[in-house]
Design a protein around this motif. Structure first.
Motif, PDB file in Angstrom:
ATOM      1  N   TRP A   6       4.463   0.986  10.970  1.00  0.00           N
ATOM      2  CA  TRP A   6       3.637   0.377  12.010  1.00  0.00           C
ATOM      3  C   TRP A   6       2.618  -0.567  11.386  1.00  0.00           C
ATOM      4  O   TRP A   6       2.035  -0.278  10.335  1.00  0.00           O
ATOM      5  CB  TRP A   6       2.930   1.475  12.795  1.00  0.00           C
ATOM      6  N   GLY A   7       2.413  -1.700  12.063  1.00  0.00           N
ATOM      7  CA  GLY A   7       1.401  -2.647  11.626  1.00  0.00           C
ATOM      8  C   GLY A   7       0.476  -3.006  12.769  1.00  0.00           C
ATOM      9  O   GLY A   7       0.871  -3.017  13.938  1.00  0.00           O
ATOM     10  N   PHE A  31       4.713   7.422  13.336  1.00  0.00           N
ATOM     11  CA  PHE A  31       4.481   6.132  12.678  1.00  0.00           C
ATOM     12  C   PHE A  31       3.616   6.299  11.429  1.00  0.00           C
ATOM     13  O   PHE A  31       2.672   7.100  11.415  1.00  0.00           O
ATOM     14  CB  PHE A  31       3.769   5.164  13.626  1.00  0.00           C
ATOM     15  N   ALA A  32       3.920   5.507  10.415  1.00  0.00           N
ATOM     16  CA  ALA A  32       3.067   5.370   9.238  1.00  0.00           C
ATOM     17  C   ALA A  32       2.402   3.997   9.298  1.00  0.00           C
ATOM     18  O   ALA A  32       3.085   2.975   9.486  1.00  0.00           O
ATOM     19  CB  ALA A  32       3.888   5.503   7.966  1.00  0.00           C
ATOM     20  N   PHE A  33       1.086   3.975   9.170  1.00  0.00           N
ATOM     21  CA  PHE A  33       0.318   2.734   9.196  1.00  0.00           C
ATOM     22  C   PHE A  33       0.446   2.069   7.830  1.00  0.00           C
ATOM     23  O   PHE A  33      -0.143   2.526   6.854  1.00  0.00           O
ATOM     24  CB  PHE A  33      -1.131   3.049   9.531  1.00  0.00           C
ATOM     25  N   VAL A  34       1.222   0.972   7.752  1.00  0.00           N
ATOM     26  CA  VAL A  34       1.547   0.396   6.445  1.00  0.00           C
ATOM     27  C   VAL A  34       1.113  -1.058   6.293  1.00  0.00           C
ATOM     28  O   VAL A  34       1.136  -1.590   5.173  1.00  0.00           O
ATOM     29  CB  VAL A  34       3.060   0.500   6.153  1.00  0.00           C
ATOM     30  N   ALA A  35       0.742  -1.733   7.394  1.00  0.00           N
ATOM     31  CA  ALA A  35       0.412  -3.150   7.282  1.00  0.00           C
ATOM     32  C   ALA A  35      -0.614  -3.518   8.341  1.00  0.00           C
ATOM     33  O   ALA A  35      -0.642  -2.945   9.434  1.00  0.00           O
ATOM     34  CB  ALA A  35       1.664  -4.008   7.452  1.00  0.00           C
ATOM     35  N   GLY A  36      -1.460  -4.496   8.005  1.00  0.00           N
ATOM     36  CA  GLY A  36      -2.447  -4.910   8.984  1.00  0.00           C
ATOM     37  C   GLY A  36      -3.099  -6.232   8.634  1.00  0.00           C
ATOM     38  O   GLY A  36      -3.276  -6.570   7.455  1.00  0.00           O
ATOM     39  N   LEU A  54      -4.189   0.891   3.185  1.00  0.00           N
ATOM     40  CA  LEU A  54      -3.082  -0.053   3.083  1.00  0.00           C
ATOM     41  C   LEU A  54      -2.933  -0.538   1.643  1.00  0.00           C
ATOM     42  O   LEU A  54      -3.919  -0.716   0.929  1.00  0.00           O
ATOM     43  CB  LEU A  54      -3.318  -1.262   3.998  1.00  0.00           C
ATOM     44  N   ALA A  55      -1.688  -0.750   1.234  1.00  0.00           N
ATOM     45  CA  ALA A  55      -1.442  -1.336  -0.081  1.00  0.00           C
ATOM     46  C   ALA A  55      -2.019  -2.746  -0.119  1.00  0.00           C
ATOM     47  O   ALA A  55      -2.001  -3.453   0.891  1.00  0.00           O
ATOM     48  CB  ALA A  55       0.056  -1.372  -0.362  1.00  0.00           C
ATOM     49  N   PRO A  56      -2.539  -3.187  -1.256  1.00  0.00           N
ATOM     50  CA  PRO A  56      -3.169  -4.513  -1.328  1.00  0.00           C
ATOM     51  C   PRO A  56      -2.286  -5.645  -0.833  1.00  0.00           C
ATOM     52  O   PRO A  56      -2.777  -6.590  -0.204  1.00  0.00           O
ATOM     53  CB  PRO A  56      -3.492  -4.658  -2.823  1.00  0.00           C
ATOM     54  N   ASP A  57      -0.962  -5.553  -1.072  1.00  0.00           N
ATOM     55  CA  ASP A  57      -0.095  -6.652  -0.659  1.00  0.00           C
ATOM     56  C   ASP A  57       0.259  -6.596   0.825  1.00  0.00           C
ATOM     57  O   ASP A  57       0.932  -7.503   1.343  1.00  0.00           O
ATOM     58  CB  ASP A  57       1.182  -6.674  -1.501  1.00  0.00           C
ATOM     59  N   ARG A  58      -0.211  -5.542   1.531  1.00  0.00           N
ATOM     60  CA  ARG A  58       0.071  -5.457   2.972  1.00  0.00           C
ATOM     61  C   ARG A  58      -1.226  -5.381   3.781  1.00  0.00           C
ATOM     62  O   ARG A  58      -1.185  -5.143   4.988  1.00  0.00           O
ATOM     63  CB  ARG A  58       0.985  -4.269   3.271  1.00  0.00           C
ATOM     64  N   ALA A  59      -2.350  -5.614   3.119  1.00  0.00           N
ATOM     65  CA  ALA A  59      -3.629  -5.811   3.802  1.00  0.00           C
ATOM     66  C   ALA A  59      -3.825  -7.320   3.874  1.00  0.00           C
ATOM     67  O   ALA A  59      -4.317  -7.960   2.947  1.00  0.00           O
ATOM     68  CB  ALA A  59      -4.759  -5.137   3.040  1.00  0.00           C
ATOM     69  N   TYR A  60      -3.412  -7.891   4.981  1.00  0.00           N
ATOM     70  CA  TYR A  60      -3.297  -9.345   5.102  1.00  0.00           C
ATOM     71  C   TYR A  60      -4.595  -9.987   5.586  1.00  0.00           C
ATOM     72  O   TYR A  60      -5.426  -9.354   6.238  1.00  0.00           O
ATOM     73  CB  TYR A  60      -2.158  -9.692   6.064  1.00  0.00           C
TER      74      TYR A  60
END
Length: 386
Positions: A6-7, A31-36, A54-60
C-alpha cells in the motif's frame, strides 16, 4: 497470507486524515505500508515517510516521483490512497489509474462532473478498482441497515431523513482563520462549501442504505455568516430512483452539534434510526411492534455486519475501524482479482468511482437549485441519464 502493498499520497505530518488511513489500512494485516509521497514539500515528505518506517528509496518527494518510482518496480504497490487537497484528487487519481494501479481517493473524487465522468471511464477501461472514501459506510450497523432494507424487513421505503450538522464554523470572528476561510472560498472549494464537505456524506449514505440513487433535488442554501460567499447551511429535498422521498439538512453553524451525522429510514413495515456519534446502537421500530435496540456485535446480525465488527459487544468501535472496513473490502476485491474468483458478497460494499461521480453531480445540482430559489434540478450525471 502475504500482505498487499500500500502507498499513500498526502496525509503528512499534522494531517487530519492521514493517521485514520494508516490505522485503517493496518488493522487487519491486509496491507503493508511501503511507499508514500506525504507532503507537498519534498524534503519534509521524505523525512516524515522515513520516520514512519518507509525505505529511503520509497519515501518520495512528490506524487509524480512516486508514480515513476512505483511503475518501474516488480514489487510495486497494489493500492494507492490519494489523501491530498481536494483540487488535486482528479489529476493524481487519473495518473495512477492510467498507470495500472488500484486507487482509493478521498472525497470529493473530483472538482467537476466532467472530471468525475472521465475517472469513471478510465476505471472501466483499465479494469482497475477506483474507490472513494465515504468511510462512514464502513460502520457495522450502517451495513446492517443496508442488509435489513435489502431483505425486505422495512417493506417499500417511503422516506429517508439524513443529517450532517455541526457548529464548528459558527463564530463569525473566524472569518480570517485560514483553516476555515478556504472552505467558503469558491477559488479553493468550488461551487459549494458545507454540502460538498459534509452533505454528500449524508446523501451517499442514504443511497448506500436504501439501494436507491438520487434523481432530482430542490435545495435551499444560505450563508448564515454573511461574509461567506458559499453556503454554511443547506436543506435539500430529493427524490430517489425507487420512489423514496429524501430530506437532508447539513450545517456548519449549528452550535451545540458536534459531528451530527445521522440517518433515518422509514418503510411500510418499520423504521430505522442510527447516529454516528452512538455507532454501536441501531434503533428499529417494526410496524405495530415495540422499539428494539440492535447492538453492534450481538448475535444474529447480517453477514455484512458480522464481517464489519472486530470487538465484542458493548465496546466502542469508531471511525478508524469504519475506514478499516473500506480497506478490508478493497483487499478482498484485489485478492479476488489476483486469484480469478468472485469476491465475498459481504465485502462488495466499498464506494466506487460511480458514487464519487454521483456525489459531484449532486453538489452542482444543489448549488444550481440554491441559486434558483429551490427549483427542482436533475441530480444525475449526464452519463447516467439515458
Amino acid at each position: 497470507m502475504t500482505k498487499l502493498s500500500w502507498g499513500l499520497v498526502g496525509g503528512g505530518a499534522g494531517s487530519q486524515i492521514g493517521p485514520a488511513h494508516r490505522l485503517g489500512a493496518a488493522v487487519d494485516g491486509e496491507f503493508a505500508f511501503v511507499a508514500g509521497a506525504l507532503d507537498h514539500r519534498a524534503e519534509e515528505g521524505r523525512f516524515y515517510g522515513r520516520s514512519l518506517g518507509l525505505a529511503p528509496d520509497r519515501a518520495y518527494g512528490d506524487w509524480r516521483e512516486m508514480l515513476a518510482g512505483e511503475t518501474g518496480r516488480a514489487d510495486r504497490v497494489d493500492l494507492v490512497t490519494v489523501a491530498t487537497p481536494n483540487a488535486t484528487h482528479f489529476e493524481i487519481t487519473k495518473a495512477f489509474l492510467e498507470a495500472g494501479f488500484h486507487v482509493l481517493c478521498e472525497k470529493p473524487m473530483t472538482m467537476t462532473v466532467e472530471e468525475g465522468e472521465e475517472i469513471v471511464r478510465i476505471a472501466r477501461a483499465t479494469g482497475k478498482l477506483c474507490a472513494v472514501n465515504y468511510g462512514y459506510t464502513g460502520y457495522a450497523l450502517v451495513r446492517h441497515m443496508r442488509a435489513m432494507v435489502a431483505r425486505g424487513d422495512l417493506g417499500r421505503i417511503r422516506l429517508v431523513v439524513a443529517e450532517f450538522a455541526h457548529g464548528h464554523h459558527a463564530d463569525a470572528a473566524d472569518a480570517d482563520n485560514p483553516r476555515v476561510r478556504w472552505r467558503y472560498d469558491p477559488a479553493q472549494a468550488g461551487v459549494s462549501a458545507q454540502f460538498a464537505d459534509c452533505g454528500i456524506h449524508a446523501m451517499h449514505m442514504a443511497s448506500f442504505v436504501t439501494g436507491q440513487e438520487v434523481e432530482t433535488l430542490s435545495a435551499d442554501t444560505v450563508s448564515c455568516i454573511e461574509s461567506r460567499v458559499l453556503e454554511d447551511d443547506a436543506m435539500v429535498n430529493f427524490r430517489m430512483s425507487g420512489g423514496a422521498v429524501g430530506r437532508l439538512w447539513t450545517s456548519s453553524v449549528a452550535i451545540g452539534r458536534q459531528h451530527g451525522l445521522s440517518l433515518q429510514v422509514f418503510g411500510e413495515k418499520g423504521g430505522l434510526r442510527w447516529a454516528q456519534e452512538q455507532p454501536n446502537q441501531l434503533y428499529w421500530m417494526p410496524l405495530g411492534g415495540r422499539l428494539e435496540v440492535i447492538e453492534r456485535g450481538a448475535g444474529g446480525l447480517s453477514p455484512e455486519a458480522d464481517r464489519a465488527s472486530r470487538v465484542t459487544v458493548g465496546h466502542a468501535e469508531g471511525m478508524p475501524l469504519a475506514f478499516a472496513n473500506i480497506y478490508r473490502d478493497m483487499a478482498e476485491a484485489i485478492r479476488a482479482e489476483k486469484d480469478g474468483r468472485a469476491m465475498d458478497p459481504a465485502a462488495d460494499l466499498y464506494p466506487r468511482a460511480e458514487d464519487g461521480l454521483r456525489s459531484m453531480a449532486a453538489v452542482f445540482a444543489v448549488a444550481a437549485s440554491g441559486k434558483a430559489a429551490g427549483q427542482w434540478t436533475d441530480a444525475r450525471p449526464p452519463m447516467f441519464r439515458d
